[in-house]
Design an enzyme around this catalytic site. Structure first.
Site, PDB file in Angstrom:
ATOM      1  N   HIS A   1      75.489  30.043   9.895  1.00 49.88           N
ATOM      2  CA  HIS A   1      76.122  31.267  10.377  1.00 49.88           C
ATOM      3  C   HIS A   1      77.479  31.460   9.712  1.00 49.88           C
ATOM      4  O   HIS A   1      78.291  30.532   9.693  1.00 49.88           O
ATOM      5  CB  HIS A   1      76.310  31.220  11.894  1.00 49.88           C
ATOM      6  CG  HIS A   1      75.032  31.345  12.648  1.00 49.88           C
ATOM      7  ND1 HIS A   1      74.892  30.946  13.967  1.00 49.88           N
ATOM      8  CD2 HIS A   1      73.816  31.855  12.290  1.00 49.88           C
ATOM      9  CE1 HIS A   1      73.661  31.186  14.370  1.00 49.88           C
ATOM     10  NE2 HIS A   1      72.993  31.728  13.374  1.00 49.88           N
TER      11      HIS A   1
ATOM     12  N   HIS B   1      60.507  32.578  14.466  1.00 50.98           N
ATOM     13  CA  HIS B   1      61.960  32.439  14.615  1.00 50.98           C
ATOM     14  C   HIS B   1      62.337  31.831  15.963  1.00 50.98           C
ATOM     15  O   HIS B   1      63.457  31.327  16.127  1.00 50.98           O
ATOM     16  CB  HIS B   1      62.633  33.805  14.457  1.00 50.98           C
ATOM     17  CG  HIS B   1      64.054  33.728  14.007  1.00 50.98           C
ATOM     18  ND1 HIS B   1      64.428  33.380  12.713  1.00 50.98           N
ATOM     19  CD2 HIS B   1      65.216  33.950  14.673  1.00 50.98           C
ATOM     20  CE1 HIS B   1      65.744  33.393  12.619  1.00 50.98           C
ATOM     21  NE2 HIS B   1      66.257  33.726  13.794  1.00 50.98           N
TER      22      HIS B   1
ATOM     23  N   ARG C   1      63.620  28.314  15.665  1.00 54.07           N
ATOM     24  CA  ARG C   1      65.032  28.191  15.301  1.00 54.07           C
ATOM     25  C   ARG C   1      65.915  28.338  16.538  1.00 54.07           C
ATOM     26  O   ARG C   1      66.876  27.573  16.722  1.00 54.07           O
ATOM     27  CB  ARG C   1      65.381  29.243  14.257  1.00 54.07           C
ATOM     28  CG  ARG C   1      66.845  29.292  13.826  1.00 54.07           C
ATOM     29  CD  ARG C   1      67.001  30.297  12.685  1.00 54.07           C
ATOM     30  NE  ARG C   1      68.364  30.709  12.446  1.00 54.07           N
ATOM     31  CZ  ARG C   1      69.221  30.089  11.633  1.00 54.07           C
ATOM     32  NH1 ARG C   1      68.830  28.987  11.004  1.00 54.07           N
ATOM     33  NH2 ARG C   1      70.445  30.548  11.444  1.00 54.07           N
TER      34      ARG C   1
ATOM     35  N   LYS D   1      70.005  32.524   3.729  1.00 59.34           N
ATOM     36  CA  LYS D   1      70.486  33.872   4.018  1.00 59.34           C
ATOM     37  C   LYS D   1      71.930  34.010   3.554  1.00 59.34           C
ATOM     38  O   LYS D   1      72.759  33.146   3.809  1.00 59.34           O
ATOM     39  CB  LYS D   1      70.392  34.149   5.522  1.00 59.34           C
ATOM     40  CG  LYS D   1      70.683  35.586   5.898  1.00 59.34           C
ATOM     41  CD  LYS D   1      70.436  35.818   7.370  1.00 59.34           C
ATOM     42  CE  LYS D   1      70.680  37.262   7.755  1.00 59.34           C
ATOM     43  NZ  LYS D   1      70.428  37.502   9.207  1.00 59.34           N
TER      44      LYS D   1
ATOM     45  N   ARG E   1      65.137  28.786   8.709  1.00 57.68           N
ATOM     46  CA  ARG E   1      64.407  30.044   8.806  1.00 57.68           C
ATOM     47  C   ARG E   1      63.073  29.921   8.075  1.00 57.68           C
ATOM     48  O   ARG E   1      62.881  29.045   7.235  1.00 57.68           O
ATOM     49  CB  ARG E   1      65.227  31.183   8.200  1.00 57.68           C
ATOM     50  CG  ARG E   1      66.598  31.386   8.855  1.00 57.68           C
ATOM     51  CD  ARG E   1      67.380  32.472   8.130  1.00 57.68           C
ATOM     52  NE  ARG E   1      68.671  32.715   8.750  1.00 57.68           N
ATOM     53  CZ  ARG E   1      69.797  32.086   8.411  1.00 57.68           C
ATOM     54  NH1 ARG E   1      69.772  31.162   7.450  1.00 57.68           N
ATOM     55  NH2 ARG E   1      70.933  32.365   9.014  1.00 57.68           N
TER      56      ARG E   1
ATOM     57  N   TYR F   1      74.307  31.407  21.680  1.00 58.53           N
ATOM     58  CA  TYR F   1      73.450  30.366  22.245  1.00 58.53           C
ATOM     59  C   TYR F   1      74.056  29.760  23.498  1.00 58.53           C
ATOM     60  O   TYR F   1      73.338  29.291  24.375  1.00 58.53           O
ATOM     61  CB  TYR F   1      73.164  29.286  21.197  1.00 58.53           C
ATOM     62  CG  TYR F   1      72.257  29.763  20.092  1.00 58.53           C
ATOM     63  CD1 TYR F   1      70.908  29.979  20.322  1.00 58.53           C
ATOM     64  CD2 TYR F   1      72.746  30.011  18.807  1.00 58.53           C
ATOM     65  CE1 TYR F   1      70.070  30.427  19.315  1.00 58.53           C
ATOM     66  CE2 TYR F   1      71.921  30.455  17.794  1.00 58.53           C
ATOM     67  CZ  TYR F   1      70.579  30.664  18.064  1.00 58.53           C
ATOM     68  OH  TYR F   1      69.758  31.123  17.065  1.00 58.53           O
TER      69      TYR F   1
END
Length: 283
Positions: free
Chosen positions: A249, A223, A226, A158, A133, A258
């Site tokens: 994640h 983004h 990514r 994150k 990110r 995805y």
């Protein structure tokens, strides 16, 4: 700083909220107080309800922004003021399910080749080669680069979690070019001073302008790189659990999106033997 603002800041700090989350929550409560010209401490549940409807109907805030306002209000009243919201349910607008404009490898290459600034160019290559990110790239330090073991450590990404991402030979070659030009000492992508990161706004701006110069009409954000990393790696055969770890994640359901997105893409344009080698080369 008002006593209420200080109390909220203290409680967020004690709970380990990131500086970005603290800033966002304080902004939301400031907007609430500005709307009523009163302290949030004195507001009723009905007034909170009316404020949220105002955000939706008049300011046309996005679903994510409205949810952030809801979370900030809940935190203030429950954790700081110790006043439960009560039986009234605040509106939780559903998030629109949209597929972002996805980039093909040749489009990523075109964006990189049309970057006019070396530091931003290196950040773009890092984002595409690793899936990091923008904030993670901004905080990247030299000692996080582990060339011997072909990995980069992302510190406190994150969710305040560490993880490792790929450090391919192609990325190493590109960073060597960057090193010869800019000689970083601590922060990899530094700004005016070598011990301070380059402001993220310059990274976002460069990606948008490079895409325009490349003639790409899609809606592109930083983004998007990514997303490109994730979709291209899946198309190249990366197992989904492996991709989940690389992206950081918490839930694999987040990574599963995805798989839905790549169904919209042309696989012949996504398969690259080396996704990041020679990206520094200009046309």
């Amino acid at each position: 700083m008002t006593p209420l603002r200080q109390q909220m800041t203290d409680q967020m700090t004690l709970r380990g909220y990131s500086s970005a989350t603290q800033k966002a929550y304080l902004y939301q409560i400031t907007e609430l107080a500005r709307y009523y010209h009163r302290s949030p401490h004195d507001l009723t549940i009905a007034e909170l309800q009316q404020y949220l409807l105002y955000l939706i109907r008049e300011r046309h805030w996005s679903c994510s922004s409205c949810r952030q306002a809801i979370h900030a209000i809940h935190f203030l009243y429950v954790q700081v003021l110790h006043r439960p919201i009560g039986p009234l349910e605040l509106p939780h607008p559903k998030k629109a399910q949209k597929i972002p404009d996805l980039l093909y490898p040749d489009e990523v290459r075109a964006i990189i080749q049309h970057c006019n600034h070396g530091k931003q160019k290196a950040a773009v290559i890092l984002a595409y080669a690793t899936g990091m990110r923008i904030g993670e790239i901004s905080q990247l330090r030299i000692h996080d680069l582990d060339g011997q073991h072909n990995r980069i450590k992302v510190r406190q990404g994150k969710g305040q979690k560490d993880r490792f991402v790929l450090f391919s030979e192609g990325l190493k070659e590109n960073l060597r070019i960057y090193w010869r030009q800019y000689h970083p000492d601590d922060v990899v992508i530094y700004g005016q001073y070598k011990d301070r990161p380059l402001d993220k706004k310059y990274l976002r701006l460069e990606v948008k302008e490079a895409a325009q110069r490349a003639g790409i009409t899609k809606e592109i954000r930083f983004h998007s790189l990514r997303h490109a990393f994730a979709t291209h790696q899946l198309m190249a055969g990366m197992p989904l659990p492996r991709l989940q770890l690389l992206l950081g994640h918490k839930q694999i359901s987040t990574t599963l999106r995805y798989l839905q997105w790549i169904a919209m893409m042309d696989s012949a344009r996504c398969l690259n033997e080396d996704l990041v080698r020679d990206l520094w080369v200009t046309p």
